[in-house]
Scaffold this active site. Structure first.
Site, PDB file in Angstrom:
ATOM      1  N   ARG A  64      -8.301   9.394  -7.979  1.00 28.74           N
ATOM      2  CA  ARG A  64      -7.392   7.373  -8.162  1.00 28.74           C
ATOM      3  C   ARG A  64      -9.132   7.253  -7.794  1.00 28.74           C
ATOM      4  NH1 ARG A  64      -2.565   7.109  -4.571  1.00 28.74           N
ATOM      5  NH2 ARG A  64      -3.359   5.030  -4.071  1.00 28.74           N
TER       6      ARG A  64
ATOM      7  N   ARG B  66       5.149  -5.129   0.447  1.00 31.47           N
ATOM      8  CA  ARG B  66       4.072  -5.511   1.422  1.00 31.47           C
ATOM      9  C   ARG B  66       3.600  -6.420   1.303  1.00 31.47           C
ATOM     10  NH1 ARG B  66       1.961  -0.442  -1.654  1.00 31.47           N
ATOM     11  NH2 ARG B  66       0.317   0.345  -1.255  1.00 31.47           N
TER      12      ARG B  66
ATOM     13  N   ARG C 214      -8.662  12.462  -0.333  1.00 28.80           N
ATOM     14  CA  ARG C 214      -7.730  12.308  -1.565  1.00 28.80           C
ATOM     15  C   ARG C 214      -8.597  12.138  -2.515  1.00 28.80           C
ATOM     16  NH1 ARG C 214      -2.754   8.618  -1.218  1.00 28.80           N
ATOM     17  NH2 ARG C 214      -4.216   6.722  -1.482  1.00 28.80           N
TER      18      ARG C 214
ATOM     19  N   ARG D 236      -8.363  -2.004   0.578  1.00 29.89           N
ATOM     20  CA  ARG D 236      -6.921  -1.659   1.113  1.00 29.89           C
ATOM     21  C   ARG D 236      -6.382  -1.777   2.606  1.00 29.89           C
ATOM     22  NH1 ARG D 236      -7.051   3.564  -1.825  1.00 29.89           N
ATOM     23  NH2 ARG D 236      -5.662   3.351  -1.010  1.00 29.89           N
TER      24      ARG D 236
ATOM     25  N   LYS E 269       3.065   8.167   3.466  1.00 31.72           N
ATOM     26  CA  LYS E 269       4.891   7.988   2.254  1.00 31.72           C
ATOM     27  C   LYS E 269       5.145   8.443   1.502  1.00 31.72           C
ATOM     28  CE  LYS E 269       2.262   3.143   1.562  1.00 31.72           C
ATOM     29  NZ  LYS E 269       0.981   3.666   2.294  1.00 31.72           N
TER      30      LYS E 269
HETATM   31  P1  ATP Z   1      -0.278   5.876   0.154  1.00 35.09           P
HETATM   32  O1  ATP Z   1      -1.258   6.662   0.227  1.00 35.09           O
HETATM   33  O2  ATP Z   1       0.961   5.577   1.731  1.00 35.09           O
HETATM   34  O3  ATP Z   1       0.904   6.226  -0.383  1.00 35.09           O
HETATM   35  P2  ATP Z   1      -1.372   4.086  -1.136  1.00 35.09           P
HETATM   36  O4  ATP Z   1      -2.198   2.768  -0.377  1.00 35.09           O
HETATM   37  O5  ATP Z   1      -2.158   4.991  -1.519  1.00 35.09           O
HETATM   38  O6  ATP Z   1      -0.777   4.054   0.097  1.00 35.09           O
HETATM   39  P3  ATP Z   1       0.787   3.240  -3.310  1.00 35.09           P
HETATM   40  O7  ATP Z   1       1.799   3.221  -3.264  1.00 35.09           O
HETATM   41  O8  ATP Z   1      -0.468   4.151  -3.833  1.00 35.09           O
HETATM   42  O9  ATP Z   1      -0.739   2.771  -2.544  1.00 35.09           O
HETATM   43  O10 ATP Z   1      -0.109   1.796  -3.963  1.00 35.09           O
HETATM   44  C1  ATP Z   1      -1.623   1.886  -5.161  1.00 35.09           C
HETATM   45  C2  ATP Z   1      -1.819   0.320  -5.445  1.00 35.09           C
HETATM   46  O11 ATP Z   1      -1.294   0.055  -5.837  1.00 35.09           O
HETATM   47  C3  ATP Z   1      -1.835  -0.939  -3.864  1.00 35.09           C
HETATM   48  O12 ATP Z   1      -3.320  -0.374  -3.539  1.00 35.09           O
HETATM   49  C4  ATP Z   1      -1.424  -2.081  -5.184  1.00 35.09           C
HETATM   50  O13 ATP Z   1      -2.731  -2.085  -6.116  1.00 35.09           O
HETATM   51  C5  ATP Z   1      -0.823  -1.521  -6.155  1.00 35.09           C
HETATM   52  N1  ATP Z   1       0.511  -1.448  -5.232  1.00 35.09           N
HETATM   53  C6  ATP Z   1       1.997  -0.838  -4.836  1.00 35.09           C
HETATM   54  N2  ATP Z   1       2.952  -1.184  -4.770  1.00 35.09           N
HETATM   55  C7  ATP Z   1       2.821  -2.065  -4.683  1.00 35.09           C
HETATM   56  C8  ATP Z   1       3.222  -3.735  -3.973  1.00 35.09           C
HETATM   57  N3  ATP Z   1       4.827  -3.350  -3.512  1.00 35.09           N
HETATM   58  N4  ATP Z   1       2.826  -5.140  -4.088  1.00 35.09           N
HETATM   59  C9  ATP Z   1       1.604  -5.032  -4.601  1.00 35.09           C
HETATM   60  N5  ATP Z   1       0.604  -4.137  -5.040  1.00 35.09           N
HETATM   61  C10 ATP Z   1       0.960  -3.053  -5.031  1.00 35.09           C
HETATM   62 MG    MG Z   2       1.824   6.663  -2.311  1.00 36.69          MG
END
Ligand code: ATP
Ligand code: MG
Length: 190
Positions: free
Chosen positions: A134, A89, A128, A145, A14
């Site tokens: 992270r 989400r 990653r 997750r 994303k």
């Molecule tokens: P990507 O790799 O596709 O960007 P990601 O799983 O790394 O996805 P992030 O969007 O970076 O996710 O979000 C990291 C963390 O932040 C999530 O695992 C969650 O705990 C929290 N988080 C982010 N957005 C939300 C949301 N809309 N509602 C609740 N928690 C969120």
């Molecule tokens: Mg992201």
């Protein structure tokens, strides 16, 4: 003003695809993950609350997340459009986004879904983790997750399908090919 939700599992790309779309269209970009990580880095109250959930692979509670999203959205310059990355989400978040945009005289115009098989997601996130630093990119938290994604986030696919807004694209292969597929959807809608 276009409002586009980019949707997919953790590690689906994303953020990467949003950056390419921002470059191409000049959209504003809200990444809730980035917003939360900035709060953690600055050691704010919100950051400390968020860290406990994120490190455990959980979602931040909806009420808190919805307030953060609205404040972030209202602070944007809002040029040609906004990409929502990482929000919604959950179904309550999707409903809140719909209401929030309606009260501002607008709506979500498209949900772009990146489809990537779970095995590939795990591999991407493990890789990653080696460079991102992270805390949530480790095998145990990644598994949590993905489980949270399947139970709480994946139901949004049917929700957006019912809204007539869902557009799914293949989320693996060459980055440029994925981006071209997303742009084709956007150019076809607007
Ligand atoms: P990507 O790799 O596709 O960007 P990601 O799983 O790394 O996805 P992030 O969007 O970076 O996710 O979000 C990291 C963390 O932040 C999530 O695992 C969650 O705990 C929290 N988080 C982010 N957005 C939300 C949301 N809309 N509602 C609740 N928690 C969120
Ligand atoms: Mg992201």
């Amino acid at each position: 003003m276009k409002n586009i939700v980019i949707f997919g599992a953790p590690g689906s790309g994303k953020g990467t695809q949003s950056d390419l779309l921002v470059k191409h269209y000049g959209f504003d970009h809200i990444s809730t993950g980035d917003v939360l990580r900035a709060e953690i880095k600055n050691d704010t109250d919100l950051g400390r609350t968020a860290k406990a959930y994120i490190d455990n692979g959980q979602l931040i509670p909806d009420g808190l997340m919805i307030d953060i999203l609205a404040a972030t959205y209202d602070a944007l310059p809002k040029q040609s459009g906004v990409i929502f990355d990482g929000f919604p989400r959950t179904i309550p978040q999707a409903e809140a986004l719909k209401t929030m945009l309606a009260t501002r005289g607008t709506a979500v115009h498209a949900m772009l879904e990146l489809d990537v098989p779970d095995e590939m997601l795990t591999e991407r996130l493990i890789n990653r983790g080696k460079v991102s630093g992270r805390a949530d990119d480790n095998a145990e938290t990644i598994a949590k997750r993905l489980a949270v994604y399947h139970t709480q986030t994946q139901p949004l696919i049917d929700w957006y399908e019912a809204e007539g807004l869902r557009h799914a694209v293949k989320g693996y292969g060459a980055l440029d090919d994925i981006n071209a597929a997303l742009r084709a959807v956007i150019d076809n809608i607007f």
